[in-house]
Write a protein that holds these residues in place. Structure first.
Motif, mmCIF file in Angstrom:
data_model
loop_
_atom_site.group_PDB
_atom_site.id
_atom_site.type_symbol
_atom_site.label_atom_id
_atom_site.label_comp_id
_atom_site.label_asym_id
_atom_site.label_seq_id
_atom_site.Cartn_x
_atom_site.Cartn_y
_atom_site.Cartn_z
ATOM 1 N N ILE A 227 3.747 9.671 -10.182
ATOM 2 C CA ILE A 227 3.370 9.570 -11.594
ATOM 3 C C ILE A 227 2.160 10.447 -11.897
ATOM 4 O O ILE A 227 2.125 11.163 -12.906
ATOM 5 C CB ILE A 227 3.089 8.101 -11.958
ATOM 6 N N SER A 228 1.150 10.400 -11.038
ATOM 7 C CA SER A 228 -0.074 11.167 -11.281
ATOM 8 C C SER A 228 0.182 12.665 -11.218
ATOM 9 O O SER A 228 -0.357 13.427 -12.031
ATOM 10 C CB SER A 228 -1.146 10.772 -10.265
ATOM 11 N N TRP B 42 5.912 -7.896 -4.797
ATOM 12 C CA TRP B 42 6.126 -6.628 -5.480
ATOM 13 C C TRP B 42 5.445 -6.608 -6.836
ATOM 14 O O TRP B 42 5.269 -5.534 -7.440
ATOM 15 C CB TRP B 42 7.624 -6.347 -5.633
ATOM 16 N N GLY B 43 5.025 -7.774 -7.344
ATOM 17 C CA GLY B 43 4.319 -7.825 -8.615
ATOM 18 C C GLY B 43 2.931 -7.226 -8.554
ATOM 19 O O GLY B 43 2.335 -6.915 -9.599
ATOM 20 N N LEU B 44 2.386 -7.061 -7.352
ATOM 21 C CA LEU B 44 1.069 -6.422 -7.217
ATOM 22 C C LEU B 44 1.139 -4.919 -7.452
ATOM 23 O O LEU B 44 0.166 -4.309 -7.923
ATOM 24 C CB LEU B 44 0.504 -6.681 -5.807
ATOM 25 N N SER C 221 0.826 -1.210 0.000
ATOM 26 C CA SER C 221 0.000 0.000 0.000
ATOM 27 C C SER C 221 0.857 1.256 0.000
ATOM 28 O O SER C 221 0.575 2.218 -0.742
ATOM 29 C CB SER C 221 -0.936 -0.001 1.214
ATOM 30 N N VAL C 222 1.893 1.293 0.818
ATOM 31 C CA VAL C 222 2.757 2.484 0.902
ATOM 32 C C VAL C 222 3.484 2.722 -0.414
ATOM 33 O O VAL C 222 3.546 3.861 -0.913
ATOM 34 C CB VAL C 222 3.750 2.335 2.063
ATOM 35 N N LEU C 223 4.015 1.666 -1.013
ATOM 36 C CA LEU C 223 4.717 1.821 -2.288
ATOM 37 C C LEU C 223 3.757 2.222 -3.398
ATOM 38 O O LEU C 223 4.107 3.030 -4.272
ATOM 39 C CB LEU C 223 5.429 0.515 -2.654
ATOM 40 N N THR C 224 2.547 1.679 -3.369
ATOM 41 C CA THR C 224 1.541 2.076 -4.360
ATOM 42 C C THR C 224 1.213 3.557 -4.241
ATOM 43 O O THR C 224 1.139 4.276 -5.243
ATOM 44 C CB THR C 224 0.263 1.246 -4.177
ATOM 45 N N VAL C 225 1.032 4.026 -3.022
ATOM 46 C CA VAL C 225 0.718 5.438 -2.794
ATOM 47 C C VAL C 225 1.856 6.330 -3.273
ATOM 48 O O VAL C 225 1.627 7.344 -3.956
ATOM 49 C CB VAL C 225 0.427 5.681 -1.298
ATOM 50 N N ALA C 226 3.088 5.968 -2.954
ATOM 51 C CA ALA C 226 4.239 6.798 -3.324
ATOM 52 C C ALA C 226 4.410 6.870 -4.841
ATOM 53 O O ALA C 226 4.575 7.962 -5.406
ATOM 54 C CB ALA C 226 5.499 6.250 -2.659
ATOM 55 N N LEU C 227 4.364 5.722 -5.498
ATOM 56 C CA LEU C 227 4.553 5.712 -6.950
ATOM 57 C C LEU C 227 3.396 6.396 -7.672
ATOM 58 O O LEU C 227 3.596 7.154 -8.627
ATOM 59 C CB LEU C 227 4.703 4.269 -7.439
ATOM 60 N N VAL D 239 -0.861 0.530 -9.065
ATOM 61 C CA VAL D 239 -0.529 1.889 -9.495
ATOM 62 C C VAL D 239 -1.290 2.245 -10.773
ATOM 63 O O VAL D 239 -1.842 3.344 -10.908
ATOM 64 C CB VAL D 239 0.994 2.039 -9.709
ATOM 65 N N ALA D 240 -1.337 1.302 -11.704
ATOM 66 C CA ALA D 240 -2.055 1.547 -12.964
ATOM 67 C C ALA D 240 -3.540 1.768 -12.718
ATOM 68 O O ALA D 240 -4.181 2.561 -13.423
ATOM 69 C CB ALA D 240 -1.842 0.371 -13.912
#
Length: 281
Positions: A91-92, A143-145, A81-87, A150-151
């Protein structure tokens, strides 16, 4: 008469809001009350919404917190969740800045494609996403999730942040350029700080998306040590010949703690970001 009509309308509005809030909160109250009941009391008749004083127990929480796999799955969900939020935020924000501040061929089409992806149901993409994950050899990898999460959240995040950046006066950009700053300086020193409320608000949504996502994680993760918390909660269904609802609800309550902490800390940014981004988007 006008005063009475206003009062009646206000009373009706408050009643509707109170009723809606009660309906929204009742499931959480039931989840909390059920987590404080022994498993045997869940099947009592007639059923009780709240446990009696003699039935209140924390044995479900003790059992959950004694399980090592709970901490493993919790950390897995937190990491993803944290890595998804950061990336997604990086990008956004970059994409929204480019669309909001620059005029280039295909700009409207690009933003239209970003918005169009928001109407595609996530379940309709599971098969092609799984084929892509297999091709990239990222199945059964935690990490594949992250790339897929992110997409998923980039379109909505871009939409919200773009509306906020468009409300920032261009005079700030010109001042940076006159001082010798580059476009990257404008993005770093102007766009990102001033669009902080929008980034914070979408980050809460993005965290929730990654934190509670279940179908895709169940599809691509087979190793118990790499599974996220929603899959661990679902694992209690039928684990001991019948569902241990006390354990299920206790783990569900525990999984809400990070969400509540984040929402409480960023609540003011959340409300401001939604209001500004929604009006100017």
């Amino acid at each position: 008469m006008p005063m009475k009509r206003i009062r009646y309308s206000e009373l009706l509005m408050y009643f509707a809001l109170s009723l809606g809030g009660l309906v929204s909160v009742l499931p959480m109250i039931y989840m909390l009350s059920t987590s404080l009941k022994p498993n045997g009391a869940l099947y009592e008749y007639p059923p009780h919404f709240f446990p009696s004083k003699s039935n209140i127990t924390v044995e479900n929480y003790i059992y959950i917190f004694q399980q090592q796999k709970f901490y493993i799955n919790f950390i897995n969900s937190l990491l993803v969740s944290v890595l998804t939020v950061a990336l997604a935020a990086a990008i956004s924000a970059s994409l929204a800045f480019c669309i909001a501040r620059f005029r280039f061929p295909g700009r409207r089409m690009l933003f239209g494609l970003v918005i169009a992806t928001m109407i595609i149901p996530g379940t309709a993409l599971i098969v092609p996403q799984f084929e892509l994950a297999t091709f990239l050899h990222i199945t059964n990898k935690l990490w594949g999730l992250i790339p897929f999460y992110v997409a998923w959240v980039i379109p909505f995040s871009t939409f919200m942040i773009k509306g906020f950046i468009e409300g920032i006066p261009r005079d700030f950009d010109e001042a940076v350029y006159m001082d010798g700053g580059s476009v990257f300086t404008v993005f770093r020193a102007i766009a990102v700080p001033l669009s902080g409320p929008a980034i914070a608000s979408v980050s809460i949504f993005n965290f929730l998306t990654a934190w509670e996502e279940y179908p895709w994680a169940l599809t691509v993760i087979n190793d118990n040590a790499k599974r996220t918390l929603p899959i661990a909660i679902a694992g209690f269904f039928g684990e001991h010949q019948f569902t241990q609802w006390g354990y299920v609800f206790a783990m569900s309550v525990a999984s809400l703690i990070p969400v509540l902490i984040i929402f409480i800390c960023f609540q003011r940014y959340f409300v401001k970001g939604l209001q500004t981004g929604g009006i100017k988007g």
